[in-house]
Each structure stands twice: as C-alpha cells, then as structure tokens.
Design a protein around this motif. Sequence first.
Motif, PDB file in Angstrom:
ATOM      1  N   UNK A 151       0.699  -1.183   0.108  1.00  0.00           N
ATOM      2  CA  UNK A 151       0.009  -0.025   0.097  1.00  0.00           C
ATOM      3  C   UNK A 151       0.875   1.364   0.003  1.00  0.00           C
ATOM      4  N   UNK A 152       2.001   1.254   0.758  1.00  0.00           N
ATOM      5  CA  UNK A 152       2.968   2.260   0.711  1.00  0.00           C
ATOM      6  C   UNK A 152       3.530   2.765  -0.282  1.00  0.00           C
ATOM      7  N   UNK A 153       4.144   1.357  -1.100  1.00  0.00           N
ATOM      8  CA  UNK A 153       4.532   1.690  -2.565  1.00  0.00           C
ATOM      9  C   UNK A 153       3.906   2.260  -3.476  1.00  0.00           C
ATOM     10  N   UNK A 154       2.453   1.565  -3.563  1.00  0.00           N
ATOM     11  CA  UNK A 154       1.466   2.377  -4.264  1.00  0.00           C
ATOM     12  C   UNK A 154       1.216   3.613  -4.154  1.00  0.00           C
ATOM     13  N   UNK A 155       1.221   4.123  -2.934  1.00  0.00           N
ATOM     14  CA  UNK A 155       0.817   5.406  -2.469  1.00  0.00           C
ATOM     15  C   UNK A 155       2.247   6.455  -2.935  1.00  0.00           C
ATOM     16  N   UNK A 156       3.452   5.857  -2.779  1.00  0.00           N
ATOM     17  CA  UNK A 156       4.545   6.612  -3.420  1.00  0.00           C
ATOM     18  C   UNK A 156       4.637   6.767  -4.762  1.00  0.00           C
ATOM     19  N   UNK A 157       4.159   5.677  -5.437  1.00  0.00           N
ATOM     20  CA  UNK A 157       4.104   5.912  -6.993  1.00  0.00           C
ATOM     21  C   UNK A 157       3.058   6.872  -7.406  1.00  0.00           C
ATOM     22  N   UNK A 158       2.106   6.825  -6.682  1.00  0.00           N
ATOM     23  CA  UNK A 158       1.039   7.811  -7.192  1.00  0.00           C
ATOM     24  C   UNK A 158       1.452   9.161  -6.948  1.00  0.00           C
ATOM     25  N   UNK A 159       2.055   9.308  -5.928  1.00  0.00           N
ATOM     26  CA  UNK A 159       2.525  10.753  -5.422  1.00  0.00           C
ATOM     27  C   UNK A 159       3.370  11.276  -6.234  1.00  0.00           C
ATOM     28  N   UNK A 160       4.391  10.521  -7.043  1.00  0.00           N
ATOM     29  CA  UNK A 160       5.414  10.900  -7.714  1.00  0.00           C
ATOM     30  C   UNK A 160       4.616  11.162  -9.133  1.00  0.00           C
ATOM     31  N   UNK A 161       3.530  10.337  -9.446  1.00  0.00           N
ATOM     32  CA  UNK A 161       2.750  10.694 -10.707  1.00  0.00           C
ATOM     33  C   UNK A 161       2.068  11.919 -10.628  1.00  0.00           C
ATOM     34  N   UNK A 162       1.519  12.401  -9.535  1.00  0.00           N
ATOM     35  CA  UNK A 162       0.801  13.797  -9.434  1.00  0.00           C
ATOM     36  C   UNK A 162       1.935  14.708  -9.455  1.00  0.00           C
ATOM     37  N   UNK A 163       3.184  14.740  -8.866  1.00  0.00           N
ATOM     38  CA  UNK A 163       4.248  15.687  -8.993  1.00  0.00           C
ATOM     39  C   UNK A 163       4.887  15.672 -10.232  1.00  0.00           C
ATOM     40  N   UNK A 164       4.496  14.772 -11.296  1.00  0.00           N
ATOM     41  CA  UNK A 164       4.832  14.677 -12.655  1.00  0.00           C
ATOM     42  C   UNK A 164       6.490  14.345 -12.644  1.00  0.00           C
ATOM     43  N   UNK A 165       6.934  13.480 -11.836  1.00  0.00           N
ATOM     44  CA  UNK A 165       8.259  12.955 -11.536  1.00  0.00           C
ATOM     45  C   UNK A 165       8.196  11.529 -12.093  1.00  0.00           C
ATOM     46  N   UNK A 166       8.281  11.505 -13.554  1.00  0.00           N
ATOM     47  CA  UNK A 166       7.826  10.255 -14.037  1.00  0.00           C
ATOM     48  C   UNK A 166       8.839   8.914 -13.939  1.00  0.00           C
ATOM     49  N   UNK A 167      10.062   9.481 -13.886  1.00  0.00           N
ATOM     50  CA  UNK A 167      11.118   8.268 -13.651  1.00  0.00           C
ATOM     51  C   UNK A 167      11.195   8.018 -12.137  1.00  0.00           C
ATOM     52  N   UNK A 168      10.741   8.846 -11.348  1.00  0.00           N
ATOM     53  CA  UNK A 168      10.737   8.282  -9.995  1.00  0.00           C
ATOM     54  C   UNK A 168       9.657   7.334  -9.712  1.00  0.00           C
TER      55      UNK A 168
END
Length: 408
Positions: A151-168
Amino acid sequence: MLQRFILIITTIIIWHLCILGTLARDKKVENLDKFPPSPLERTIPDPLLPNLTNKRELTPVELQNLKIDLDKLNQEARTIVQGEDKKKAFEIWNRELRLRRFLGTFAEVEALSRVGEIAVNENEREEVQYISQRLQVIQSDMVKQKSTDLQLWKSLGNAYQKLRLYKLGISAYQQVLILVKEQKDSLAEIDTLKNIGELHLSWFDYTQAANVYQKLLSLAINQGDKTNELEYLKQLAYIYTQGKQNQAAIDILNKLVEISTNEQNLTQIPTLKLAIAANYEFLAKENPNFRQKAFDNYQEAYTIAWKLEQYARAGEALNKLIAFYRSQKQITAALETSLILIETETLANNFYGLMLAYDQIGDIYLEQREYAKALTAFEKGLEIAQQLKYQELYFTKQIEKLKNDTRM
C-alpha cells in the motif's frame, strides 16, 4: 634584504588567503540564499503536539486529536489559496506536512501527494521541490528497510505521478510490480504494468513503453482476454508509430486487420489501412520501394470505406492517392481521382473538403496550363467558400489573377 623580501612575500600570501576565505564564506551565504532549507525539515516546537518528553510516542487518543487538527489545517489552507494568498496557504500546508509524519509514513505520503498536486497546479516550483525531496528520503528509507508494504509503495508511486516525476514514479511502481508478482495477483500486475506504461509514454520513452505493452499483450493472450488483446495491439501500433518503428507498427496494424476480418468487423479496416499506408509512406522516404505498398493500402482504404459508406475516410484516402499520382506526374489519374473525391465529399456533406478539392483541381489544371478549366474549378471553389465565409479572398485572387494573365 633577504628577510625584508621574505616578509613581503609572506604578507602577500596571507592577504590572498584572507580574500579566498572571504569569497568562500560569501559563496556559502549565496548558496544558502539560493537553496533555502526545506520547510518540511524544520524541527520547531508546535502547539498542536503534546509534550513528548523522553521521545515517547503519541497515544491513540493524541493521534486522533492530531489528525482532526491537521484536517482543519488542510481545510484552512484550501480556503486561503482560493483567496489567492498562496504564500500563506502553503505555509499552513507545510506545517501540516511536518506534523503528518507523526501519524505514520503512509499518512504522510498521502498528504504529500495531495499538497504536491496542488503545488503543481499552482506552479509552485519550490514547494514541488520540497515535497519531492521528502518523498525521495522516504523512498530511500523504504529501500534500506527492504519494505514490503504494498500500500505504501503504491501511494509513493501515485505521489510521484501527481508531481509529474515520471522516472521516480516508475521506480516506485517497479517495486509494486515485484510485490504483486510474489503474491501472484494477476489483476494487480496488469494494473501496475499499465501505470508503468503510461509513465513511460508521459516521458516519451516509446521503447520502454513498447516493452511494457508487449508484456501486457502476452498476459492478455495467455488469459484469452480478446478485448484487452485488441486494446494493447492498438496501443502498440500507436507507440511504434510515434517511436518511428514503422515496420513494427505495420506488423501490429496488419494483425489488427486480420483480427477484424476474421471477426467480420470491417468498420475499423479503413482506418487501419490508412495507418498502414502512412507508415509505409514514412519508410518510403528512405526506401522508394515502399511507395507502391503505401499506394496499395491507400487504395484498399478507399475501396473498403466507400463500400461501408465511410465517406470521410474514403475522402482521406483519395487525397493521399491524388498526392501520390501528382508526385509521379500521373496527371490524368490525379484528375480522375479528384472527380471521385468531389463525389465523395458531396456524399459526406463535407463542404470544407469539397472546397479544397476544387482548389486542388484548379491547381492541377494550372500546372497543365488549361486555364479555362482551372478558372471553372476556382469559381466553384469560391461558391463554396462564400457559403462557408472562409477563404473567399484566396479564391477571388486566384480568379482575378487567371483572368488578368489570360485576358479572359
């Protein structure tokens, strides 16, 4: 004399060292001003926190009270930012984010994601930087701890996506992919691959995106999922075309034509044939032998579209065929096809296309120095232009020029 010389040299060296030291200190101050410390890392006492002597943890009641207070801060910041006091709003959000970590890493990442999206939309670059730095610190800790918190890894990926930090974002979702594979959760694996594929596309990394969608295609075929198989094939055709892998795109598009033919679903075939022809046309820039294949597919696209009464698609194919004939100096064929185009655009009620068709015919006749026929074509074009109230001046000038040049 020697002692005096040594004294002068020593004085000069000390003077230079003093200057260098001053410049270094000034540089440090300048860098501090340029890159101020993140407000999310300030360790200042906050009245919303109880007394935490001996580094004790918050009790469940204290945690619940803190959550309520932080939700109020979030709402206050939202109200203020709508009043366009962005600086004040983000000061409140930064305070909220500093305190969210007391509620646990997941709660903090969710809050960072929420505020980060607002910062992106408000073009607050420094805030985006602060939040992305904090997320990377959290990710680094998760990697060190070999975290398996899905759940935490998914949340982190979603956060990067919203920040448009695609590689992260991709790096976080790769961890999600490892975990869902270990759990043999095929649905979660597909969703994660889709997220990774979308992120690669956002970064215009067509090679990696193609690799991801090939994996999705394999999964769909293995599962007998015909609907998603078609969707992934379409996406691969788009990716290969955008990535200039034109032969790979053609192979996928031909596969789609084969599937549509076998299923007697002919409606998509004209569009697919147009796409195949366009890819062959691109390849023909390097190898002229592909021109005939481009022509053949445009012709097939027209024929099938006409039978299906898809007149807009038929018109698109005819325009390409006319351009082909003109490039090969096959003027008679170009004119004959143009007349078919007139009929097609009329059936499609495409007056703009009809106007362009008459303009094209006029242009061809001009090249052939058949001025009377060119004049007739431009006059018909003008009639339509007047109905559309568009390009009237262009056609008027063409007609005037023809009449003056030929004294008609």
